[in-house]
Design a protein around this motif. Sequence first.
Motif, short mmCIF file in Angstrom:
data_model
loop_
_atom_site.label_atom_id
_atom_site.label_comp_id
_atom_site.label_asym_id
_atom_site.label_seq_id
_atom_site.Cartn_x
_atom_site.Cartn_y
_atom_site.Cartn_z
N GLU A 87 -14.49 12.05 -14.22
CA GLU A 87 -15.54 12.84 -13.56
C GLU A 87 -16.82 12.02 -13.42
O GLU A 87 -17.52 12.13 -12.42
CB GLU A 87 -15.80 14.12 -14.36
N ASP A 88 -17.12 11.22 -14.43
CA ASP A 88 -18.32 10.37 -14.34
C ASP A 88 -18.16 9.33 -13.23
O ASP A 88 -19.12 9.03 -12.51
CB ASP A 88 -18.55 9.65 -15.67
N TYR A 89 -16.95 8.82 -13.09
CA TYR A 89 -16.74 7.82 -12.04
C TYR A 89 -16.83 8.44 -10.65
O TYR A 89 -17.33 7.80 -9.71
CB TYR A 89 -15.38 7.14 -12.21
N LYS A 90 -16.37 9.68 -10.49
CA LYS A 90 -16.49 10.35 -9.19
C LYS A 90 -17.95 10.43 -8.76
O LYS A 90 -18.30 10.12 -7.62
CB LYS A 90 -15.90 11.75 -9.27
N ASN A 91 -18.80 10.87 -9.67
CA ASN A 91 -20.22 11.01 -9.32
C ASN A 91 -20.88 9.66 -9.09
O ASN A 91 -21.79 9.54 -8.27
CB ASN A 91 -20.94 11.77 -10.44
N PHE A 92 -20.42 8.64 -9.83
CA PHE A 92 -20.94 7.29 -9.65
C PHE A 92 -20.48 6.71 -8.32
O PHE A 92 -21.23 6.01 -7.62
CB PHE A 92 -20.45 6.41 -10.80
N LEU A 93 -19.25 7.02 -7.92
CA LEU A 93 -18.60 6.38 -6.78
C LEU A 93 -19.15 6.84 -5.44
O LEU A 93 -19.26 6.03 -4.51
CB LEU A 93 -17.09 6.66 -6.84
N MET A 94 -19.48 8.11 -5.30
CA MET A 94 -19.68 8.69 -3.97
C MET A 94 -20.81 8.03 -3.19
O MET A 94 -20.71 7.86 -1.97
CB MET A 94 -19.89 10.20 -4.08
N ALA A 95 -21.89 7.69 -3.85
CA ALA A 95 -22.98 7.02 -3.14
C ALA A 95 -22.49 5.70 -2.53
O ALA A 95 -22.88 5.34 -1.41
CB ALA A 95 -24.16 6.77 -4.07
N GLY A 96 -21.65 4.99 -3.26
CA GLY A 96 -21.09 3.74 -2.74
C GLY A 96 -20.17 3.96 -1.56
O GLY A 96 -20.21 3.20 -0.57
N ILE A 97 -19.35 5.01 -1.61
CA ILE A 97 -18.45 5.32 -0.49
C ILE A 97 -19.25 5.72 0.73
O ILE A 97 -18.96 5.30 1.87
CB ILE A 97 -17.47 6.43 -0.89
N PHE A 98 -20.29 6.55 0.53
CA PHE A 98 -21.14 6.94 1.66
C PHE A 98 -21.76 5.71 2.32
O PHE A 98 -21.78 5.59 3.56
CB PHE A 98 -22.25 7.88 1.19
N ALA A 99 -22.30 4.81 1.50
CA ALA A 99 -22.96 3.62 2.04
C ALA A 99 -21.95 2.72 2.75
O ALA A 99 -22.25 2.16 3.82
CB ALA A 99 -23.66 2.86 0.92
N GLN A 100 -20.78 2.57 2.18
CA GLN A 100 -19.76 1.75 2.83
C GLN A 100 -19.37 2.33 4.19
O GLN A 100 -19.19 1.61 5.17
CB GLN A 100 -18.52 1.64 1.94
N THR A 101 -19.27 3.65 4.26
CA THR A 101 -18.87 4.31 5.50
C THR A 101 -19.87 4.05 6.62
O THR A 101 -19.49 3.72 7.75
CB THR A 101 -18.73 5.82 5.26
N VAL A 102 -21.16 4.18 6.32
CA VAL A 102 -22.16 4.01 7.38
C VAL A 102 -22.25 2.55 7.82
O VAL A 102 -22.54 2.27 8.99
CB VAL A 102 -23.55 4.52 6.95
N THR A 103 -22.01 1.62 6.92
CA THR A 103 -22.09 0.20 7.31
C THR A 103 -20.86 -0.25 8.09
O THR A 103 -20.96 -1.16 8.92
CB THR A 103 -22.27 -0.71 6.08
N PHE A 104 -19.72 0.39 7.86
CA PHE A 104 -18.52 -0.02 8.58
C PHE A 104 -18.57 0.40 10.04
O PHE A 104 -17.71 0.00 10.84
CB PHE A 104 -17.27 0.55 7.90
N ALA A 105 -19.57 1.21 10.43
CA ALA A 105 -19.77 1.52 11.85
C ALA A 105 -20.17 0.27 12.63
O ALA A 105 -20.11 0.26 13.87
CB ALA A 105 -20.83 2.60 12.00
N THR A 106 -20.56 -0.78 11.91
CA THR A 106 -20.93 -2.05 12.55
C THR A 106 -19.80 -2.58 13.43
O THR A 106 -20.04 -3.08 14.53
CB THR A 106 -21.27 -3.09 11.46
#
Length: 286
Positions: free
Chosen positions: A75-94
């Motif tokens: 559960e701690d990793y889920k909360n830690f992970l999501m900001a990274g996934i969000f950021a990766q998603t917006v940058t992959f629009a490149t």
Amino acid sequence: MSVTTKDAPVLAPRPAGGVVQSFRDSLVVAKRNLIRMSRIPEMLLFGVIQPVMFVVLFTYVFGGSMRIGNSTNPEDYKNFLMAGIFAQTVTFATAGSAAGIADDMQKGLVDRFRSLPMARGAVLTGRTVADLAQTCITLSVLAIVALIVGWRPGSDGPTNAGRVLAAFGLLLLLGYAFTWIGALIGLSVRTPEAATSGGIIWLFPVTFLSNAFVDSSQMTPWVRHIADWNPFSATVQACRELFGNPGVSPSSAWPMQNPVWASLVYSLVIVVVFRTLAVRKYRKTS
């Protein structure tokens, strides 16, 4: 005896200023790209599926083995992970921006735009704005999926609706900044296939050599130093703080101690630098 009358003079409309014309032309090009995207729903569908797969894979495959601080709780990793996934998603629009512009170049559409009386930067600005709109949709769907799998804002710190919206604003600003890098790549290659490869290959070290998926305190010192000063890491850390999911204590590096300001500065600098380079390249490219 005839009476001659002079026609009243017809006043020509005053031409709009440079900024106004550029804004209007950019909106026209953005509308054209949005209409094109709506007629190819596969583009949006595949753009949503990829980040959803990352969420599921990282959450359920790596969640129990990743250590966040002194905890290996999934559960701690889920909360830690999501900001990274969000950021990766917006940058992959490149990659999409690069491929789209390269495709327009190959078909001669950009040359037609160049022959019209329109602002020089409008073609690129319109494209990046349309990509930003698509990113908003993808990010909204991804946030819903994140909530379904167990992401909870405010799990490790204070937050509210305003802070959450501010975090998503920083994510969109980062994504918009990176689309200008994609625009420059799209203008610099000769085929959409090369643009797709060139638009995404450099993103892997940028996103993985960061604090997005792994606690940077677990890295070797020189790697952690690179990760702490990575612009991508600054946005990830800022979002964690705004979401109330900091997870671990940041390092003493300035971007990690002031992530919101660092994220704003990094993103705005990237926009200014790469927009200037892309527009200059657009004017010279045939």
